[in-house]
Design a protein around this motif. Structure first.
Motif, PDB file in Angstrom:
ATOM      1  N   ARG A   1      -1.625  -1.055  -9.105  1.00  0.00           N
ATOM      2  CA  ARG A   1      -2.295  -2.250  -8.595  1.00  0.00           C
ATOM      3  C   ARG A   1      -1.274  -3.254  -8.084  1.00  0.00           C
ATOM      4  O   ARG A   1      -0.215  -3.452  -8.678  1.00  0.00           O
ATOM      5  N   CYS A   2      -1.600  -3.867  -6.956  1.00  0.00           N
ATOM      6  CA  CYS A   2      -0.790  -4.958  -6.422  1.00  0.00           C
ATOM      7  C   CYS A   2      -1.730  -6.067  -5.959  1.00  0.00           C
ATOM      8  O   CYS A   2      -2.772  -5.790  -5.377  1.00  0.00           O
ATOM      9  N   LYS A   3      -1.354  -7.286  -6.215  1.00  0.00           N
ATOM     10  CA  LYS A   3      -2.212  -8.420  -5.889  1.00  0.00           C
ATOM     11  C   LYS A   3      -1.369  -9.539  -5.271  1.00  0.00           C
ATOM     12  O   LYS A   3      -0.332  -9.912  -5.820  1.00  0.00           O
TER      13      LYS A   3
ATOM     14  N   ASN B   1       0.827  -1.208   0.000  1.00  0.00           N
ATOM     15  CA  ASN B   1       0.000   0.000   0.000  1.00  0.00           C
ATOM     16  C   ASN B   1       0.858   1.254   0.000  1.00  0.00           C
ATOM     17  O   ASN B   1       0.551   2.243  -0.669  1.00  0.00           O
ATOM     18  N   SER B   2       1.937   1.205   0.762  1.00  0.00           N
ATOM     19  CA  SER B   2       2.849   2.340   0.784  1.00  0.00           C
ATOM     20  C   SER B   2       3.498   2.532  -0.579  1.00  0.00           C
ATOM     21  O   SER B   2       3.635   3.657  -1.073  1.00  0.00           O
ATOM     22  N   LEU B   3       3.883   1.413  -1.204  1.00  0.00           N
ATOM     23  CA  LEU B   3       4.487   1.492  -2.532  1.00  0.00           C
ATOM     24  C   LEU B   3       3.501   2.057  -3.545  1.00  0.00           C
ATOM     25  O   LEU B   3       3.852   2.887  -4.383  1.00  0.00           O
ATOM     26  N   LEU B   4       2.239   1.620  -3.446  1.00  0.00           N
ATOM     27  CA  LEU B   4       1.213   2.126  -4.358  1.00  0.00           C
ATOM     28  C   LEU B   4       0.956   3.612  -4.148  1.00  0.00           C
ATOM     29  O   LEU B   4       0.452   4.296  -5.039  1.00  0.00           O
ATOM     30  N   GLY B   5       1.313   4.111  -2.983  1.00  0.00           N
ATOM     31  CA  GLY B   5       1.103   5.525  -2.692  1.00  0.00           C
ATOM     32  C   GLY B   5       2.255   6.423  -3.083  1.00  0.00           C
ATOM     33  O   GLY B   5       2.183   7.647  -2.910  1.00  0.00           O
ATOM     34  N   LYS B   6       3.342   5.846  -3.616  1.00  0.00           N
ATOM     35  CA  LYS B   6       4.494   6.663  -3.995  1.00  0.00           C
ATOM     36  C   LYS B   6       4.159   7.530  -5.210  1.00  0.00           C
ATOM     37  O   LYS B   6       3.625   7.048  -6.200  1.00  0.00           O
TER      38      LYS B   6
END
Length: 342
Positions: free
Chosen positions: A98-100, A74-79
């Motif tokens: 997106r990450c799954k 989630n942190s990575l997706l927020g970069k």
């Protein structure tokens, strides 16, 4: 598909200038792994999948904690990356969209996809980029070290890089008020990075004050001289690194083994508490944990994520039944749900 040997990270310069604030070692490694798995000449490779167990070993995680994975991804997706515009403004967008994390054919995988607007930074670029083999970052033990490697590797062909101390700190993710004394920055950050790069990567560096000094002789700017390094300890492929991590887990020293086993047990109990929304005490979870050991086959019981979902399914069942009738002693009822399967 397992992670391949000698994965090459190809990184556009502007992407490398992405500010490292609040970017952890795990996130930087995750990002490098993603870049090493795509083909920058083929945008169809934008979605990257690899076994979660490989990820665990690379990241040196003692266990696969679903909440920790969520926090990391989630942190990575927020970069966010900010691209300066000629007008003086900027354009901002996320790097990933997106990450799954999922189970397929009894194997856990992780999958990540780049944001549409970030694609030009990762694919089909013809200039202003650099590359390195992923092994260079695998043995680096801090985000400072990885970032120091990348920001100097980008200038390897030039042979030097000149930066203000403030810009260097920004690139390393160091706060403006941290290490205000230059000697502290040298002792805590620059020298450890210098040693780590020389021991573990294909470049090494020296550094010296550059340009005019500030008030009271304060050093404002540094020149880093960058050299090819042939004296690193090991040039591990990614597969070899993974195997090395397995050996560390399987054959630790006796004292370390005992400590690791205790830590892993406590960690798993805590993990199962999370599966039950931290509603129950450690002692209560241990009772359920022992019951689960009687219910599940060993392969499932010793897999952290499978066990986590087993606990979560039972906890969800408890909540579903609670909606239909008033359950006063929730732990006792949950224990009955477990016992029904023994």
């Amino acid at each position: 598909m397992a992670l391949k040997k000698n994965n090459l990270v190809v990184k556009k310069n502007i992407l490398n200038e992405l500010r490292a604030n609040n970017m952890t070692l795990q996130e930087l490694r995750f990002f490098s792994i993603y870049l090493s798995r795509i083909n920058p000449n083929d945008i169809e490779t934008r979605v990257v999948r690899f076994p979660l167990e490989d990820f665990r070993l690379i990241m040196e995680l003692g266990r696969l904690n679903i909440e920790y994975l969520k926090n990391t991804t989630n942190s990575l997706l927020g970069k966010i990356i900010n691209i300066p515009l000629e007008s003086g403004g900027y354009e901002a967008f996320q790097v990933f969209k997106r990450c799954k994390v999922f189970l397929e054919n009894e194997i856990w995988y992780i999958e990540i996809d780049a944001h549409d607007q970030a694609l030009p930074l990762m694919f089909d670029f013809k200039e202003k980029y650099f590359s390195y083999k992923l092994w260079n970052t695998l043995k680096l033990k801090s985000s400072n070290q990885i970032r120091m490697y990348e920001i100097l590797k980008q200038y390897e062909k030039i042979g030097y890089r000149i930066m203000t101390v403030d810009y260097l700190k920004m690139q390393l993710g160091i706060g403006e008020k941290e290490y205000q004394r230059f000697n502290n920055l040298v002792y805590r950050v620059i020298e450890p990075c210098k040693k780590a790069l020389e021991e573990n990567t294909d470049i090494k560096f020296t550094y010296e004050p550059y340009g005019a000094k500030g008030k009271f002789g304060k050093i404002l700017e540094l020149k880093f001289n960058i050299f090819k390094n042939n004296c690193y300890q090991d040039q591990l492929t990614l597969d070899e690194f993974i195997e090395e991590q397995k050996k560390i887990e399987i054959h630790p020293e006796d004292e370390k083994r005992e400590s690791t086993e205790i830590s892993r047990y406590d960690s798993r109990i805590s993990f199962m508490q999370e599966a039950c929304n931290n509603e129950f005490s450690k002692e209560e979870i241990i009772v359920l944990y022992n019951a689960a050991h009687k219910i599940l086959p060993d392969s499932d019981f010793h897999d952290d994520l499978t066990l986590f979902h087993f606990f979560k399914d039972k906890y969800d069942e408890l909540n579903m039944r609670s909606k239909k009738s008033n359950i006063k002693y929730r732990f006792n009822y949950l224990k009955k749900i477990f016992d029904a399967e023994i």
